[in-house]
Design an enzyme around this catalytic site. Structure first.
Site, PDB file in Angstrom:
ATOM      1  N   GLY A 185      29.520  98.058  51.495  1.00  0.00           N
ATOM      2  CA  GLY A 185      29.995  96.665  51.725  1.00  0.00           C
ATOM      3  C   GLY A 185      31.148  96.149  50.934  1.00  0.00           C
ATOM      4  O   GLY A 185      32.053  95.897  51.505  1.00  0.00           O
ATOM      5  N   ASP A 244      15.673 101.849  41.370  1.00  0.00           N
ATOM      6  CA  ASP A 244      14.982 100.757  40.490  1.00  0.00           C
ATOM      7  C   ASP A 244      13.514 101.223  40.285  1.00  0.00           C
ATOM      8  O   ASP A 244      12.693 101.714  40.893  1.00  0.00           O
ATOM      9  CB  ASP A 244      14.916  99.705  40.911  1.00  0.00           C
ATOM     10  N   GLN A 257      19.331  95.219  32.532  1.00  0.00           N
ATOM     11  CA  GLN A 257      18.407  94.752  33.683  1.00  0.00           C
ATOM     12  C   GLN A 257      17.219  95.044  33.684  1.00  0.00           C
ATOM     13  O   GLN A 257      17.067  96.427  33.869  1.00  0.00           O
ATOM     14  CB  GLN A 257      19.051  94.521  35.045  1.00  0.00           C
ATOM     15  N   GLY A 275      13.819  97.101  34.722  1.00  0.00           N
ATOM     16  CA  GLY A 275      13.858  97.662  36.098  1.00  0.00           C
ATOM     17  C   GLY A 275      15.062  98.554  36.571  1.00  0.00           C
ATOM     18  O   GLY A 275      14.826  99.205  37.428  1.00  0.00           O
ATOM     19  N   TYR A 315      20.294 102.474  36.063  1.00  0.00           N
ATOM     20  CA  TYR A 315      21.555 101.939  36.630  1.00  0.00           C
ATOM     21  C   TYR A 315      22.156 101.128  35.626  1.00  0.00           C
ATOM     22  O   TYR A 315      23.633 101.419  35.386  1.00  0.00           O
ATOM     23  CB  TYR A 315      21.120 100.836  37.626  1.00  0.00           C
ATOM     24  N   TYR A 368      26.245  89.478  41.471  1.00  0.00           N
ATOM     25  CA  TYR A 368      25.673  89.865  42.657  1.00  0.00           C
ATOM     26  C   TYR A 368      26.508  89.407  43.665  1.00  0.00           C
ATOM     27  O   TYR A 368      27.029  88.134  44.048  1.00  0.00           O
ATOM     28  CB  TYR A 368      24.093  88.983  42.580  1.00  0.00           C
TER      29      TYR A 368
HETATM   30  N1  LIG Z   1      26.723  94.390  46.028  1.00  0.00           N
HETATM   31  C1  LIG Z   1      26.577  94.031  44.816  1.00  0.00           C
HETATM   32  O1  LIG Z   1      26.268  92.836  44.403  1.00  0.00           O
HETATM   33  C2  LIG Z   1      27.080  94.933  43.607  1.00  0.00           C
HETATM   34  C3  LIG Z   1      26.996  94.358  42.002  1.00  0.00           C
HETATM   35  C4  LIG Z   1      27.444  94.821  41.192  1.00  0.00           C
HETATM   36  C5  LIG Z   1      27.886  96.572  41.224  1.00  0.00           C
HETATM   37  N2  LIG Z   1      28.011  96.744  42.434  1.00  0.00           N
HETATM   38  C6  LIG Z   1      28.447  98.150  42.395  1.00  0.00           C
HETATM   39  O2  LIG Z   1      29.704  98.152  43.627  1.00  0.00           O
HETATM   40  C7  LIG Z   1      29.548  99.606  44.239  1.00  0.00           C
HETATM   41  C8  LIG Z   1      29.397  99.173  45.655  1.00  0.00           C
HETATM   42  O3  LIG Z   1      28.109  98.506  46.062  1.00  0.00           O
HETATM   43  P1  LIG Z   1      27.972  98.072  47.574  1.00  0.00           P
HETATM   44  O4  LIG Z   1      27.114  96.772  47.390  1.00  0.00           O
HETATM   45  O5  LIG Z   1      28.972  97.994  48.390  1.00  0.00           O
HETATM   46  O6  LIG Z   1      26.851  99.198  47.838  1.00  0.00           O
HETATM   47  P2  LIG Z   1      26.794  99.957  49.470  1.00  0.00           P
HETATM   48  O7  LIG Z   1      27.050  99.132  50.395  1.00  0.00           O
HETATM   49  O8  LIG Z   1      25.263 100.407  49.320  1.00  0.00           O
HETATM   50  O9  LIG Z   1      27.678 101.163  49.216  1.00  0.00           O
HETATM   51  C9  LIG Z   1      27.542 102.165  48.509  1.00  0.00           C
HETATM   52  C10 LIG Z   1      28.320 103.199  48.716  1.00  0.00           C
HETATM   53  O10 LIG Z   1      28.145 104.494  48.114  1.00  0.00           O
HETATM   54  C11 LIG Z   1      28.202 105.740  48.852  1.00  0.00           C
HETATM   55  N3  LIG Z   1      27.710 106.773  48.037  1.00  0.00           N
HETATM   56  C12 LIG Z   1      26.077 106.674  47.855  1.00  0.00           C
HETATM   57  N4  LIG Z   1      26.060 107.884  47.172  1.00  0.00           N
HETATM   58  C13 LIG Z   1      27.062 108.564  47.040  1.00  0.00           C
HETATM   59  C14 LIG Z   1      27.357 110.028  46.779  1.00  0.00           C
HETATM   60  N5  LIG Z   1      26.296 110.605  46.151  1.00  0.00           N
HETATM   61  N6  LIG Z   1      28.478 110.409  46.951  1.00  0.00           N
HETATM   62  C15 LIG Z   1      29.609 109.751  47.561  1.00  0.00           C
HETATM   63  N7  LIG Z   1      29.023 108.308  47.837  1.00  0.00           N
HETATM   64  C16 LIG Z   1      28.016 107.896  47.724  1.00  0.00           C
HETATM   65  C17 LIG Z   1      27.563 105.251  49.960  1.00  0.00           C
HETATM   66  O11 LIG Z   1      28.160 106.207  50.904  1.00  0.00           O
HETATM   67  P3  LIG Z   1      27.243 107.024  52.175  1.00  0.00           P
HETATM   68  O12 LIG Z   1      26.532 105.563  52.792  1.00  0.00           O
HETATM   69  O13 LIG Z   1      28.425 107.682  53.036  1.00  0.00           O
HETATM   70  O14 LIG Z   1      26.478 107.750  51.413  1.00  0.00           O
HETATM   71  C18 LIG Z   1      28.265 103.776  50.145  1.00  0.00           C
HETATM   72  O15 LIG Z   1      29.455 103.741  50.939  1.00  0.00           O
HETATM   73  C19 LIG Z   1      28.454 100.194  43.556  1.00  0.00           C
HETATM   74  O16 LIG Z   1      29.078 101.032  42.502  1.00  0.00           O
HETATM   75  C20 LIG Z   1      27.353  99.031  43.114  1.00  0.00           C
HETATM   76  O17 LIG Z   1      26.739  99.424  42.089  1.00  0.00           O
HETATM   77  C21 LIG Z   1      27.678  95.945  43.751  1.00  0.00           C
END
Ligand SMILES: NC(=O)c1ccc[n+]([C@@H]2O[C@H](COP(=O)([O-])OP(=O)(O)OC[C@H]3O[C@@H](n4cnc5c(N)ncnc54)[C@H](OP(=O)(O)O)[C@@H]3O)[C@@H](O)[C@H]2O)c1
Length: 245
Positions: free
Chosen positions: A14, A93, A146, A148, A152, A184
């Site tokens: 995303g 979680d 956080q 749970g 993380y 978020y």
């Molecule tokens: N969304 C939020 O509200 C939020 C808030 C704070 C921080 N974040 C952080 O922002 C970042 C992106 O989050 P998002 O919401 O975009 O999540 P997302 O849509 O679930 O994307 C996560 C990505 O990580 C990749 N990934 C997972 N395991 C992996 C591995 N072992 N090796 C390489 N790639 C891997 C996945 O690729 P594949 O599908 O190809 O495995 C996926 O493209 C994360 O670090 C998350 O913790 C998000």
């Protein structure tokens, strides 16, 4: 002049997609790293339809050798990586009482070991070029903790220490290292949370809404730019006012 190369881990996710698009809009050649081959190929086609021509690279960011090999292959095929965005992340979680070692370790590997693995794989070339931008995507929950999410929160907090230490090591070498801590953001990671819980989270955000992936991507683009050469070792909180420190 050839384009600078940016590698975005979790580039097909995303926030990753918004980052890839924004860096491409800013004139960089973007490589999106993934683990899910089928999803990545479909993603690449979709992006092409939208006018974006991305390279993709299979990298399991939790595995040191996978990062070494894939980055070497990117360098040989396209050239040295100037901008590294450590964005891949997962959640597993559970309250501490029920948190298994496997859930702990998986999250530490993908969210924190990854930052070492990928930075290590890119650093020599950045040092040689006397230029580099490393941007680590952490989380509000690494700042405030956080329940749970002991796994993380610990992994995301660990990124800050890494950022500050490496920033000091590379400050005189033209390489900046920074962290962004999103609150978020409306991606699948958040939208799969049960609606009543999601609504109660939203009520706690002073701005009154979830963030947009593009709002994170804009900050990444700035930190990746030449203009941001005096910012290093910093943490940029982008959370709608949910946590101020
Ligand atoms: N969304 C939020 O509200 C939020 C808030 C704070 C921080 N974040 C952080 O922002 C970042 C992106 O989050 P998002 O919401 O975009 O999540 P997302 O849509 O679930 O994307 C996560 C990505 O990580 C990749 N990934 C997972 N395991 C992996 C591995 N072992 N090796 C390489 N790639 C891997 C996945 O690729 P594949 O599908 O190809 O495995 C996926 O493209 C994360 O670090 C998350 O913790 C998000």
């Amino acid at each position: 002049m050839s384009k600078k190369i940016a590698l975005v881990t979790g580039g097909t996710g995303g926030i990753g997609t918004a980052i890839c698009r924004r860096l491409a809009d800013d004139g960089l050649q973007v490589v999106a790293a993934y683990t899910n081959e089928e999803k990545a190929k479909a993603w690449k086609d979709q992006q092409k339809e939208a006018g974006y021509d991305f390279e993709i690279s299979h990298i399991n960011v939790g595995e040191f050798e996978s990062c070494q090999q894939a980055c070497q292959e990117v360098v040989e095929r396209l050239g040295p990586i100037s901008v590294l965005v450590n964005n891949a992340g997962i959640t597993r979680d559970g309250f501490m009482k029920k948190m298994s070692w496997e859930k702990w370790h998986e999250v530490i590997k993908v969210n924190l070991d990854s930052v070492f693995n990928m930075s290590k794989a890119c650093l020599d070339n950045m040092l040689e070029a006397k230029y580099g931008r490393i941007i680590n995507i952490s989380s509000i929950n690494g700042q405030k903790g956080q329940m749970g999410q002991t796994n993380y929160s610990a992994a995301k907090a660990g990124m800050h220490g890494f950022t500050k230490a490496l920033a000091q090591e590379t400050a005189r070498k033209g390489i900046t290292v920074n962290t962004i801590s999103p609150g978020y953001i409306a991606t699948d990671m958040i939208m799969k949370i049960d609606e009543p819980i999601r609504n109660s989270i939203m009520e706690g955000i002073p701005v009154g809404r979830f963030g947009k992936p593009e709002e994170i991507a804009g900050a990444v683009a700035y930190l990746a730019s030449d203009e941001a050469g005096f910012i290093t070792g910093s943490n940029l909180a982008i959370n709608g006012g949910q946590h101020m420190c």
